[in-house]
Structure formats: structure tokens, C-alpha cells
Design a protein around this motif. Structure first.
Motif, mmCIF file in Angstrom:
data_model
loop_
_atom_site.group_PDB
_atom_site.id
_atom_site.type_symbol
_atom_site.label_atom_id
_atom_site.label_comp_id
_atom_site.label_asym_id
_atom_site.label_seq_id
_atom_site.Cartn_x
_atom_site.Cartn_y
_atom_site.Cartn_z
ATOM 1 N N ALA A 117 0.833 -1.210 0.000
ATOM 2 C CA ALA A 117 0.000 0.000 0.000
ATOM 3 C C ALA A 117 0.866 1.257 0.000
ATOM 4 O O ALA A 117 0.556 2.223 -0.696
ATOM 5 N N ALA A 118 1.954 1.240 0.744
ATOM 6 C CA ALA A 118 2.845 2.405 0.783
ATOM 7 C C ALA A 118 3.476 2.651 -0.578
ATOM 8 O O ALA A 118 3.597 3.794 -1.033
ATOM 9 N N SER A 119 3.871 1.579 -1.261
ATOM 10 C CA SER A 119 4.456 1.712 -2.592
ATOM 11 C C SER A 119 3.441 2.280 -3.573
ATOM 12 O O SER A 119 3.750 3.189 -4.352
ATOM 13 N N GLU A 120 2.214 1.755 -3.537
ATOM 14 C CA GLU A 120 1.163 2.260 -4.417
ATOM 15 C C GLU A 120 0.839 3.702 -4.080
ATOM 16 O O GLU A 120 0.592 4.524 -4.964
ATOM 17 N N ARG A 121 0.851 4.031 -2.804
ATOM 18 C CA ARG A 121 0.561 5.404 -2.371
ATOM 19 C C ARG A 121 1.621 6.367 -2.908
ATOM 20 O O ARG A 121 1.298 7.461 -3.364
ATOM 21 N N ARG A 122 2.894 5.964 -2.885
ATOM 22 C CA ARG A 122 3.964 6.831 -3.407
ATOM 23 C C ARG A 122 3.775 7.069 -4.902
ATOM 24 O O ARG A 122 3.948 8.195 -5.377
ATOM 25 N N ARG A 123 3.414 6.023 -5.639
ATOM 26 C CA ARG A 123 3.165 6.185 -7.082
ATOM 27 C C ARG A 123 2.008 7.145 -7.325
ATOM 28 O O ARG A 123 2.088 8.036 -8.176
ATOM 29 N N LEU A 124 0.937 6.967 -6.582
ATOM 30 C CA LEU A 124 -0.223 7.831 -6.745
ATOM 31 C C LEU A 124 0.108 9.261 -6.346
ATOM 32 O O LEU A 124 -0.268 10.210 -7.039
ATOM 33 N N ASP A 125 0.840 9.432 -5.250
ATOM 34 C CA ASP A 125 1.236 10.783 -4.825
ATOM 35 C C ASP A 125 2.075 11.470 -5.892
ATOM 36 O O ASP A 125 1.886 12.664 -6.169
ATOM 37 N N GLU A 176 -3.202 7.798 -17.052
ATOM 38 C CA GLU A 176 -2.054 7.800 -17.954
ATOM 39 C C GLU A 176 -0.761 7.716 -17.169
ATOM 40 O O GLU A 176 0.148 6.926 -17.493
ATOM 41 N N CYS A 177 -0.646 8.493 -16.117
ATOM 42 C CA CYS A 177 0.568 8.504 -15.293
ATOM 43 C C CYS A 177 0.804 7.140 -14.640
ATOM 44 O O CYS A 177 1.922 6.638 -14.642
ATOM 45 N N LEU A 178 -0.247 6.551 -14.084
ATOM 46 C CA LEU A 178 -0.101 5.270 -13.385
ATOM 47 C C LEU A 178 0.208 4.116 -14.332
ATOM 48 O O LEU A 178 0.722 3.091 -13.904
ATOM 49 N N SER A 179 -0.121 4.279 -15.611
ATOM 50 C CA SER A 179 0.147 3.208 -16.564
ATOM 51 C C SER A 179 1.579 3.256 -17.114
ATOM 52 O O SER A 179 1.981 2.349 -17.818
ATOM 53 N N ARG A 180 2.327 4.308 -16.794
ATOM 54 C CA ARG A 180 3.717 4.419 -17.273
ATOM 55 C C ARG A 180 4.615 3.458 -16.554
ATOM 56 O O ARG A 180 4.475 3.111 -15.445
#
Length: 180
Positions: A117-125, A176-180
Motif C-alpha cells: 500500500a505504501a508503494s502504491e501510495r507513493r506512485r499515486l502521490d 495515464e501517469c499510473l500506466s507508465r
């Protein structure tokens, strides 16, 4: 693991009253939909309760699903998110909103789940930082805090359709950003 076509087929058969297909749909999608509800509500017991409501809605509305080339998961996730946001709004009206300190003290998830969750949160942030500040704030308030489009339009002093456009375009940029 169920494919997109499998999920679509389960929905269509559930619309015809096929309980086995509905069970297969639940087995294939419940973990993802529980995750959606959990992200909005931050309370596992309440998210599990909402999950039941989600599948009641799916059972009653499966005939409304339209095979149109879009992902059936999008349809299901929309139902899940809307159900969880409705519950969050109800919780706020009754004054039972949990404080951040209470959420942190609860712990809930194990170390592996917290690390993912922390890793996904950093990507989303990081992706949220690519949005204009007002757009990012609107997205947070709409999709994490459950504010309505009308409330957001009033808060940001823009017409309602402008707020809808902000949110739609912001979500497309995030996707778009998350799919990179």
C-alpha cells in the motif's frame, strides 16, 4: 483468474438469474471491490458490510450492464465506490467519523500489505503532483473524502460542469501517469 470476458459473461448470466454465475462473479471480483470500499471507508468491518450491499446492487442491476467494449470491472468498481462514498456520507451525517489517530492506532493490515500500500501510495502521490494543485485537491475531496460535485463546485467557485470536467480530465491524467 477470471478474464474480462469471463466477468462479462458472469454479469450477463447473473442478469438472467443464474446464481452459479453470480457466485463466480463474486469469487472473481470481491477482493478488488472490497479493496475499493476499504480505501474509501478505512474500516474493514464497514467495508465488508458495504461489499454485501454492492453485490445486492449488482444482482438487482445486472440487466442494466451494457456490453460496450469497456471493462466490466469499471462498472463494478463504480458501483463499489459509489456505495462506499454513500456509506461515508451517512457516517458523517451521524457523526461517527473516525479520526486519523484512531485509524493509525488500529493498524489492521499486516506488514506486507502495508508495504504494498505504501508503494502504491507513493506512485499515486507522484502522479497527483503532476496535476494542478486545485485539480489534485478536488480529486482528493471527491474520491477520498466523498464530497459531491456540487459541494466541490461551490468550494472552488466554479460551475458544476466545470468541476465535472476538472475531475474527468484529472482522472484521465492519473490513469495515464499510473500506466507508465
Amino acid at each position: 483468474m477470471a478474464t474480462r470476458d469471463d466477468i462479462e459473461r458472469h454479469i450477463l448470466r447473473a442478469a438472467q438469474g443464474d446464481r452459479a454465475a453470480f457466485r463466480a462473479l463474486y469469487d472473481a471480483t470481491s477482493a478488488k471491490l472490497l479493496g475499493v470500499a476499504l480505501r474509501v471507508l478505512n474500516d474493514r468491518a464497514e467495508a465488508e458490510d458495504v461489499l454485501q450491499d454492492i453485490y445486492v446492487k449488482v444482482w438487482h442491476n445486472a440487466a442494466r450492464y451494457n456490453v460496450n467494449g469497456l471493462s466490466p470491472m469499471t462498472w463494478l468498481i463504480t458501483i463499489a465506490r459509489n456505495s462506499a462514498v454513500d456509506r461515508l456520507r451517512k457516517r458523517r451525517r451521524t457523526g461517527t467519523v473516525e479520526t486519523l489517530d484512531e485509524r493509525i492506532a488500529d493498524g489492521g493490515a499486516g506488514p506486507e500489505a502495508r508495504a504494498v500500500a505504501a508503494s502504491e501510495r507513493r506512485r499515486l502521490d507522484a502522479c497527483m503532483e503532476e496535476l494542478a494543485a486545485d485539480r489534485a485537491e478536488a480529486v482528493r475531496r471527491a474520491y477520498l473524502d466523498g464530497e459531491t460535485y456540487a459541494d466541490l463546485a461551490a468550494r472552488f467557485d466554479v460551475p458544476l460542469n466545470t468541476m465535472r470536467t476538472w475531475l474527468r480530465r484529472s482522472l484521465l491524467k492519473l490513469k495515464e501517469c499510473l500506466s507508465r
